[in-house]
Design a protein around this motif. Sequence first.
Motif, mmCIF file in Angstrom:
data_model
loop_
_atom_site.group_PDB
_atom_site.id
_atom_site.type_symbol
_atom_site.label_atom_id
_atom_site.label_comp_id
_atom_site.label_asym_id
_atom_site.label_seq_id
_atom_site.Cartn_x
_atom_site.Cartn_y
_atom_site.Cartn_z
ATOM 1 N N LEU A 6 7.346 27.015 5.990
ATOM 2 C CA LEU A 6 8.804 26.940 5.982
ATOM 3 C C LEU A 6 9.368 27.654 7.201
ATOM 4 C CD1 LEU A 6 7.840 28.058 2.848
ATOM 5 C CD2 LEU A 6 10.108 27.114 2.375
ATOM 6 N N ILE A 7 10.606 27.279 7.539
ATOM 7 C CA ILE A 7 11.352 27.981 8.571
ATOM 8 C C ILE A 7 12.827 27.882 8.245
ATOM 9 C CG2 ILE A 7 11.374 25.935 10.075
ATOM 10 C CD1 ILE A 7 11.307 27.970 12.457
ATOM 11 N N GLU A 8 13.535 28.969 8.446
ATOM 12 C CA GLU A 8 14.968 29.013 8.161
ATOM 13 C C GLU A 8 15.750 28.731 9.431
ATOM 14 O OE1 GLU A 8 17.789 32.029 5.611
ATOM 15 O OE2 GLU A 8 16.514 32.900 7.157
ATOM 16 N N THR A 64 0.829 -1.206 0.000
ATOM 17 C CA THR A 64 0.000 0.000 0.000
ATOM 18 C C THR A 64 0.862 1.255 0.000
ATOM 19 O OG1 THR A 64 -0.106 -0.072 2.417
ATOM 20 C CG2 THR A 64 -1.907 -1.124 1.192
ATOM 21 N N GLY A 65 0.318 2.320 -0.584
ATOM 22 C CA GLY A 65 0.980 3.616 -0.518
ATOM 23 C C GLY A 65 0.928 4.171 0.899
ATOM 24 N N LEU A 66 1.835 5.078 1.197
ATOM 25 C CA LEU A 66 1.918 5.679 2.531
ATOM 26 C C LEU A 66 1.635 7.178 2.461
ATOM 27 C CD1 LEU A 66 5.139 3.940 3.903
ATOM 28 C CD2 LEU A 66 2.800 3.546 4.701
ATOM 29 N N ARG A 67 0.857 7.651 3.422
ATOM 30 C CA ARG A 67 0.591 9.076 3.588
ATOM 31 C C ARG A 67 0.810 9.425 5.055
ATOM 32 N NH1 ARG A 67 -0.289 13.095 0.269
ATOM 33 N NH2 ARG A 67 -2.270 13.768 1.157
ATOM 34 N N ALA A 68 0.966 10.701 5.330
ATOM 35 C CA ALA A 68 1.192 11.134 6.704
ATOM 36 C C ALA A 68 0.380 12.384 7.006
ATOM 37 C CB ALA A 68 2.673 11.414 6.931
ATOM 38 N N ASP A 69 0.083 12.576 8.283
ATOM 39 C CA ASP A 69 -0.570 13.817 8.699
ATOM 40 C C ASP A 69 0.361 15.002 8.487
ATOM 41 O OD1 ASP A 69 -2.906 12.456 9.695
ATOM 42 O OD2 ASP A 69 -1.701 11.859 11.436
ATOM 43 N N PHE A 70 1.656 14.782 8.786
ATOM 44 C CA PHE A 70 2.657 15.835 8.630
ATOM 45 C C PHE A 70 3.927 15.243 8.020
ATOM 46 C CE2 PHE A 70 -0.043 17.153 12.112
ATOM 47 C CZ PHE A 70 -0.258 18.505 11.872
ATOM 48 N N SER A 71 4.525 15.982 7.097
ATOM 49 C CA SER A 71 5.838 15.632 6.566
ATOM 50 C C SER A 71 6.823 16.716 6.966
ATOM 51 C CB SER A 71 5.806 15.509 5.036
ATOM 52 O OG SER A 71 5.199 14.315 4.623
ATOM 53 N N ALA A 120 4.069 13.564 0.170
ATOM 54 C CA ALA A 120 3.177 12.562 0.763
ATOM 55 C C ALA A 120 2.548 12.993 2.078
ATOM 56 C CB ALA A 120 3.941 11.250 0.972
ATOM 57 N N GLY A 121 2.746 14.204 2.493
ATOM 58 C CA GLY A 121 2.158 14.677 3.737
ATOM 59 C C GLY A 121 0.930 15.547 3.493
ATOM 60 N N LYS A 122 -0.068 15.432 4.335
ATOM 61 C CA LYS A 122 -1.210 16.343 4.256
ATOM 62 C C LYS A 122 -0.753 17.773 4.529
ATOM 63 C CE LYS A 122 -4.456 12.786 5.847
ATOM 64 N NZ LYS A 122 -5.372 12.355 6.936
ATOM 65 N N VAL A 123 0.185 17.908 5.463
ATOM 66 C CA VAL A 123 0.824 19.192 5.756
ATOM 67 C C VAL A 123 2.329 18.968 5.714
ATOM 68 C CG1 VAL A 123 1.198 21.006 7.468
ATOM 69 C CG2 VAL A 123 -1.082 19.999 7.202
ATOM 70 N N THR A 124 3.029 19.729 4.885
ATOM 71 C CA THR A 124 4.479 19.586 4.766
ATOM 72 C C THR A 124 5.160 20.846 5.279
ATOM 73 O OG1 THR A 124 4.387 18.039 2.906
ATOM 74 C CG2 THR A 124 6.401 19.322 3.152
ATOM 75 N N ILE A 125 6.083 20.638 6.204
ATOM 76 C CA ILE A 125 6.841 21.734 6.808
ATOM 77 C C ILE A 125 8.303 21.565 6.423
ATOM 78 C CG2 ILE A 125 7.475 22.887 8.961
ATOM 79 C CD1 ILE A 125 4.954 21.498 10.197
#
Length: 232
Positions: free
Chosen positions: A214-216, A146-153, A182-187
């Motif tokens: 994003l964050i630096e 199965t494919g993989l997804r995440a709440d946060f990446s 693959a994340g619902k929310v990517t940071i």
Amino acid sequence: MMKTIYPSFERAVSEIKDYSTIMVGGFGLVGIPENLILALVDSKVKHLTVISNNCGVDDWGLGLLLKNKQIDKMIGSYVGENKEFERQVLAGELEVELTPQGTLAERIRAGGAGIPAFYTPAGVGTPLAEGQEVRTFDGKDYLLQTGLRADFSLVRAAKGDHYGNLIYNKTAQNFNPMIAAAGKVTIAEVEQLVDPGKLNPDHIHTPGIYVQGLIEGLQEKRIERLTVRAEA
């Protein structure tokens, strides 16, 4: 569209709650979002399911979350550099889903592409295939994955702009690009945040459509296993 630029790493991970599933980029200690991981450690969030190639080392990277007992389940492909990982598994404190590295990469890529499952020959005839669907194509057996997804990446890039476009440096291109998708929310933790138009469009690895914030920040960039040449 301009993305959220977080004022602190603590704020960047503040929406990650108990029982979240997170994906974390990097390979060993290369290309890991180390400051975002440190902020997660400080947040005390727990019961996490973590999807990553490995779980860092005992005193750095995801190993810090493991040491803090913040991870309930780990989905990865390599665990050889972490003694605490071994201890928790043998003690029944940590659930582990080991996946061949190529299969893990494809499961993440498939999840990001909206593909729910695929067939692969990797793992056929091994304990990995027990209880799983196997089909035969052109006389060869294939295992359903199965494919993989995440709440946060959580990913790490060398450069990013305010639109969320990312460029990774060298081997940090390992799992980061596919995890970003693959994340619902990517940071994204970026070493250098630049204004729109400063990145060469031909060099962008992750388009900003996949990134929400994003964050630096600066990274220590620790070496997992230092090898030096002996003097002649």
